[in-house]
Enzyme design. Structure first.
Site, mmCIF file in Angstrom:
data_model
loop_
_atom_site.group_PDB
_atom_site.id
_atom_site.type_symbol
_atom_site.label_atom_id
_atom_site.label_comp_id
_atom_site.label_asym_id
_atom_site.label_seq_id
_atom_site.Cartn_x
_atom_site.Cartn_y
_atom_site.Cartn_z
ATOM 1 N N TYR A 15 0.873 -1.166 0.000
ATOM 2 C CA TYR A 15 0.000 0.000 0.000
ATOM 3 C C TYR A 15 0.914 1.221 0.000
ATOM 4 O O TYR A 15 1.779 1.353 0.871
ATOM 5 C CB TYR A 15 -0.868 0.044 1.260
ATOM 6 N N ASP A 35 -6.536 -0.747 -5.979
ATOM 7 C CA ASP A 35 -8.003 -0.673 -5.919
ATOM 8 C C ASP A 35 -8.497 -0.229 -4.553
ATOM 9 O O ASP A 35 -9.633 -0.506 -4.182
ATOM 10 C CB ASP A 35 -8.616 -2.025 -6.274
ATOM 11 N N HIS A 52 -10.433 -7.139 -4.273
ATOM 12 C CA HIS A 52 -10.151 -7.002 -2.838
ATOM 13 C C HIS A 52 -11.017 -7.957 -2.020
ATOM 14 O O HIS A 52 -11.431 -7.659 -0.898
ATOM 15 C CB HIS A 52 -10.396 -5.558 -2.382
#
Length: 562
Positions: A318, A346, A438
């Site tokens: 991330y 995403d 996700h």
């Protein structure tokens, strides 16, 4: 008497603590205030005789010998050093329960987080909700070791040690009103779906809600599973299938199976050793683990849990709003020898996982927190939001070049959901495209990865030759893995099943992997296939889904077609 006490005496290093509002002289409670004049903030050392009297009065514990001149190095003494009146009563901590005066207890230590709250990656709301409380039970499962040391200025935030005798008792699962059920024996689990019920029985309500929940109506979460079941096989017969070889490579790394452990964070919610046990299980079975940026164990500890120096790890990244933090993490990834970096693309905003958010009160009960109202906002307060606030919403295609400057590792994009983005990623030269929604936890209504894989096969199959394609979301069976491989996927990730298996420790993780090995081998044999490179679309009937996927790219007026 002097000679007897001198070897065991510990005197805290003097320091000044800012007092933002009038409040009681809290340093009188702290063992670190012994031996200095708190009112003047000076460092005057009391005479040895006086120290001896104080030491005997409050009952200092005898520790390993420390020379007097070395005694001031630890700003936060360990819990076995000071006992009795030198500790801060929990009743005192509860008084500091406002945003402008915010104390918390973490693992027996009291911290003043008033000024830190605004800098908290998940937002000040989560710190303020914990004000005046012991948050150890919430903090530990979702923060890796070293979080406090790396994220706080200990010198200015550490208040002292809480008196453990005054802490409210930790509420057990049964005492909190949750029904305790008989644990399912590991030998009774014969398929990955069996782990769902087993984990639900073992996990706290909060942990189960966090792991199992999807976004809003959970439509995508359900559709992920249905997508696999909508595809049928077209088996070949009368073929010698004595050999069913499941070995393959992923980005040049050998693996015994075409599956990997997806980067699902917060594994300590399932087991105290968290991702370290996942690493051990993966190493024992020779598969690849992709580690989450939100892992609840420190990255070096996870890597050091490997079964052999040859064991391979990938990293999910991330990108932090504070880019230097991400650059430091990338350097650590390079130095520790991980083999690839997959950037999540995403998650510009945390998904709204209502089951997770509704259960936040359960965390406070389960961790022994009592008193005061649960503060909230209209965005909810689940773990997903708490741990995702640091993610940079400005991430864009230009950042691939930024990433290339900091690593020579293969780069993948995790969270691709359309053929148009897959085409662009391939043109920009990424080594891997990871199709994922996700796990149904971000945008409800987004397509299952199998839909996107079908789009790629129909519109731009050249992508499958330019980069390696990976998928996750809804995979529970060996048949699911083989269907994805028939459509060109290089490997299939699974997150929740391995988190659930972790409730049984390393043995559970190994059991889950071996279930998948047996199912994949069985599927290959029943299809009439000996090796993974013999799989292809000719072995599938995808007619039930063909009309649900695009047959040509669709671009907005502002987009430039490739």
């Amino acid at each position: 008497m002097i000679n007897t006490l001198r070897p065991t005496l510990r005197i805290a290093k003097p320091r000044s603590i800012p007092h933002r509002i009038p409040r009681p002289p809290t340093r009188a409670y702290s063992s670190s205030s012994a031996g200095r004049d708190v009112r003047s903030g000076g460092s005057r050392i009391l005479q040895i005789g006086s120290l001896a009297a104080v030491s005997l009065a409050v009952g200092y514990a005898i520790s390993s010998p420390v020379r007097l001149e070395e005694a001031g190095d630890d700003p936060a003494p360990s819990a076995d050093v000071a006992v009795g009146r030198a500790l801060i009563p929990y009743s005192e901590v509860t008084k500091h329960n406002r945003p402008e005066d915010c104390w918390v207890v973490i693992n027996g230590k009291v911290y003043d987080l008033t000024e830190f709250a605004d800098a908290h990656p998940g937002g000040a709301i989560h710190v303020h909700r914990a004000a005046g409380r012991d948050v150890s039970g919430i903090f530990n499962p979702i923060h890796p070791e070293g979080t406090i040391e790396n994220g706080l200025d200990i010198e200015s935030t550490f208040i002292g040690l809480v008196d453990p005798a005054t802490l409210p008792q930790t509420v057990s699962k049964a005492a909190s009103g949750e029904k305790e059920e008989k644990k399912i024996d590991l030998g009774e689990i014969i398929g990955l779906p069996d782990f769902d019920e087993a984990a639900k029985r073992s996990l706290t309500g909060k942990a189960w809600a966090y792991m199992s929940s999807g976004a809003t109506d959970q439509f995508t979460l359900d559709l992920n599973r249905k997508a696999f079941n909508s595809i049928l096989f077209r088996p070949r017969i009368m073929i010698d299938v004595d050999v069913a070889d499941t070995r393959t490579t992923m980005l040049g790394q050998k693996t015994s199976l075409p599956i990997f452990i997806s980067p699902a964070g917060m594994a300590k919610l399932a087991h105290p050793e968290g991702e370290c046990l996942l690493a051990k299980g993966a190493g024992q079975c020779d598969i690849i683990q992709m580690i989450s940026t939100n892992a609840s164990a420190p990255l070096p500890d996870i890597i050091n849990s490997r079964k052999s120096p040859e064991q391979s790890f990938f990293m999910q990244l991330y990108v932090d709003r504070n880019r230097p933090k991400s650059e430091a993490l990338i350097k650590k990834i390079n130095d520790l020898g991980l083999k690839a970096i997959f950037v999540t693309v995403d998650a510009a905003a945390p998904g709204k996982r209502e089951a997770d958010e509704r259960s936040r009160a359960e965390v406070e009960v389960a961790s022994g927190i009592s008193g005061g109202k649960i503060s909230s906002d209209n965005k909810g307060g689940g773990i997903g939001r708490s741990v995702g606030g640091f993610i940079d919403p400005k991430l864009n295609w230009n950042d691939i070049a930024w990433l290339r400057k900091h690593t020579n590792l293969p780069i993948g994009l995790k969270g691709v959901q359309t053929v148009e983005d897959a085409m662009r990623a391939a043109e920009m030269g990424v080594e891997a495209i990871y199709l994922s929604n996700h796990g149904g936890r971000a945008l409800d209504g987004s397509p299952p990865a199998m839909y996107t894989l079908l789009e790629i096969n129909k519109i731009c199959p050249e992508i499958l030759k330019k980069c390696e394609v990976y998928i996750d979301g809804g995979c529970r069976r060996g048949t699911d893995v083989v269907k994805a491989l028939c459509l060109g996927a290089k490997g299939v990730g699974m997150g929740r099943p391995f988190l659930y298996s972790l409730t049984y420790g390393e043995e559970g993780v190994v059991h889950a992997i071996e279930i998948m090995r047996d199912e994949i081998q069985t599927t290959l044999r029943l299809l009439g296939v000996n090796r993974l490179d013999q799989l292809g679309p000719h072995l599938l009937n995808t007619r039930a889904l063909d009309n649900l996927v695009f047959d040509k790219p669709a671009f907005a007026p502002c987009e430039k077609p490739l």
